[in-house]
Design an enzyme around this catalytic site. Structure first.
Site: not given
Length: 651
Positions: A266, A338, A362
């Protein structure tokens, strides 16, 4: 109490100061006083100690009703003041103008005069609608007695200078044998193999790490135009690390099941030499000369980084500066959450595993939406140095994988004490591959997927009805306060300099962080005390070894993150999408379950997940992505109505 120089004050505030604390009872200054008292946590009841005040100053008028916004009440008498007609005009400014002046003056008192009129009014409304009810509820829960003898905050100060904590005597997990794995002839089949299967191909030299890098880079570039899930390809680094892995193996050194395995990070995780954009227009060219702890751990295990994957802008939802990440199972939907890039890329066979993060949903939301297995581990089990921070007491890193067994392998590699992350710990997890599940008592809630309950019961697990009970009724508000205030502390300059105006989704962080600006320190601490009460009640109520429940229920998401519970997300099935464009449409909606365990009992959730997946195959299914079926196509823009976002739901 701080008082600004009288000469520099707004005329209305100057009047207050000159009268030694009297508050003008003008309706046009109501917003100023409203927010000042909001910050102080007070409700003011005005009494007129001197009747001549009414005739002396026309601005001092009835406004009692405006102050009944909080629980406490303060009576402020009106003192005699001497003014001349030249000082106080009988003609008031228009309401809107005076309100704006009053509010602006108030914000200058807390060094926040950079907000414009529109934003200030938005904050005033939001504080009344959102902050005040949370203030009241938390005070009722933990602040009715003085002295601080009950309900301590879970945020604890440790004065030790010794960051090198002795490592716990935890052993590495004993991975199951996967002998007999053969290299498929179809590269698409290779792309959807598990980490353990790929590791066996590497170990037996049926495939090289370099070849796997080529396959996964091809997958990433093939599907990224549809899914918008990749920020940066780390191609040069990947081939360099792959060569090192292949060279080690040729010399007789095998580092374990992650040796030579490609993966994605990420894009809130820093890697030297590559952009770490945080998904934001404001930081899209940022390069951090930091080697994140989790990246170091994976590199030491022989894993090979092939891409930096999408994070929603500043780790909120699935919108980023390059677009909006889609769900591989239904490309008309967005991936939500996210950790959008790690979830979508793993689901689509673009990487065999990826590292995501969760503060509040998330990981759980995008894993559920995209139909992958993911572990949100116990808080503190994975170090966060070099990772963008939202909240030090909520942020967690964890793996997105094809299987629960793969999650166990990745957790084994990344867990451990990070000397520069004061919240990280060396947790001696038991081996999930050695758990005797027949000795476990596992609960299931009313919203649990009964298929999971039945399968685990057939495997010998003692399944019992269960509900997690607690009296704290402000769980969602506690999370809001904790996350938003912490986030604002980390992005104070971003807000002050107006970079928030460049943010990709103005209904997300900009609105929430403006509201956080007027949360008082006292009410933040009261929220933490209420959080401590929640933790103690959940501990007392958690009478089973684990429980099965809905993984996207917002109350459970907030509760689990505040308490630090681990949860394993597993796909359990699929159903047809609502209103499919054709009868032969291959797009699907995923069905999922969450396996929740107490803190530091991640191995139990993993063992149960492995048991379930050993006799089911939902986790092996492949999404259609661009193979949507006859007469179906990628809708652009999407035809489906995307519902309004709920505050904090996808952070």
């Amino acid at each position: 109490m701080f008082a600004p120089p009288i000469a520099t004050c707004d005329p209305t505030i100057r009047l207050c100061l000159l009268t030694r604390g009297s508050l003008p009872r003008t309706r046009t200054c109501a917003p100023l006083l409203h927010l000042l008292l909001l910050l102080l946590g007070l409700t003011v009841s005005f009494t007129d100690a001197n009747p001549s005040c009414e005739s002396s100053v026309s601005m001092l008028r009835n406004c009692n009703k405006l102050w009944k916004i909080l629980d406490s009440k303060v009576s402020v008498p009106c003192r005699r003041i001497t003014t001349s007609p030249s000082n106080i005009t009988q003609t008031e400014l228009p309401d809107r103008t005076m309100e704006a002046k009053c509010l602006q003056s108030m914000f200058e008192l807390i060094d926040a005069g950079f907000f414009n009129e529109t934003k200030i009014q938005e904050i005033a409304n939001g504080a009344t609608e959102m902050n005040v009810p949370i203030y009241r509820t938390n005070r009722k829960l933990v602040a009715t007695k003085n002295g601080g003898l009950e309900n301590p905050s879970p945020l604890v100060f440790n004065p030790s200078w010794n960051r090198e904590v002795p490592r716990a005597q935890g052993k590495r997990f004993k991975y199951p044998s996967v002998s007999g794995v053969l290299l498929p002839s179809d590269e698409e089949d290779i792309a959807f193999m598990s980490v353990l299967e790929l590791g066996e191909l590497i170990r037996t030299k049926q495939v090289t790490s370099k070849e796997l890098v080529r396959i996964y880079l091809k997958q990433l570039k093939r599907y990224n135009h549809v899914l918008e899930s990749v920020v940066t390809y780390t191609e040069e680094l990947a081939y360099k690390q792959a060569k090192e892995a292949d060279d080690l193996l040729s010399q007789g050194t095998y580092l374990g099941p992650l040796h030579g395995i490609p993966y994605g990070l990420k894009d809130i995780v820093a890697v030297p030499g590559y952009k770490t954009t945080w998904g934001s227009t404001s930081f899209k060219d940022q390069v951090l000369d930091i080697e994140a702890w989790v990246y170091k751990r994976l590199k030491a295990s022989g894993a090979v980084l092939v891409a930096k994957l999408v994070t929603g802008s500043l780790a909120y939802d699935d919108i980023w500066f390059g677009g909006r990440t889609r769900n591989p199972w239904n490309i008309e939907e967005f991936s939500t959450g996210s950790s959008a890039g790690p979830a979508a890329s793993t689901s689509a066979g673009m990487v065999p595993f990826a590292i995501g993060s969760e503060t509040a949903g998330s990981m759980t939301y995008p894993a559920a939406r995209c139909g992958v297995t993911a572990l949100r581990p116990t808080f503190g089990s994975v170090g966060r140095t070099g990772v963008m921070s939202l909240s030090e007491s909520l942020d967690k890193l964890g793996p997105f994988c094809r299987t629960a067994a793969d999650c166990a392998v990745v957790l084994d590699a990344i867990k451990g004490k990070d000397p520069d992350d004061l919240s990280s710990r060396e947790i001696a997890f038991e081996d999930p591959f050695s758990v005797d599940i027949t000795k476990l008592t596992v609960g299931y809630t009313k919203d649990a997927d009964m298929k999971v309950v039945e399968v685990l019961g057939s495997k010998g697990v003692n399944m019992v009805p269960f509900e997690l009970n607690y009296t704290v009724d402000s769980v969602q508000g506690i999370l809001n306060f904790t996350m938003d205030v912490d986030m604002l502390a980390h992005f104070d300059e971003w807000q002050r300099t107006g970079l928030e105006d460049l943010y990709e989704a103005q209904d997300q962080w900009p609105v929430e962080l403006r509201r956080a600006r007027v949360i008082t320190a006292v009410d933040y601490i009261q929220a933490q005390r209420a959080r401590g009460k929640l933790i103690r009640e959940v501990e007392k109520s958690f009478t089973v070894d684990a429980f099965i429940g809905n993984v996207t229920d917002w109350e459970k998401v907030c509760m689990g993150n505040l308490v630090g519970l681990p949860v394993l997300v597993i796909p359990t099935g699929f159903k047809n999408i609502t209103e499919p464009p054709t009868k032969s449409c291959r797009r699907r909606t995923t069905i999922n379950a969450g396996i929740y365990a107490p803190p530091e009992r991640d191995h139990i959730a993993l063992a149960l997940g492995m048991a379930y997946q050993s006799v089911t195959d939902a986790h092996k299914k492949r999404p259609p992505i661009d193979d949507l079926g006859p007469d179906d196509s990628i809708p652009n823009p999407p035809k489906a109505i995307i519902p309004p976002r709920r505050l904090h739901i996808h952070v």
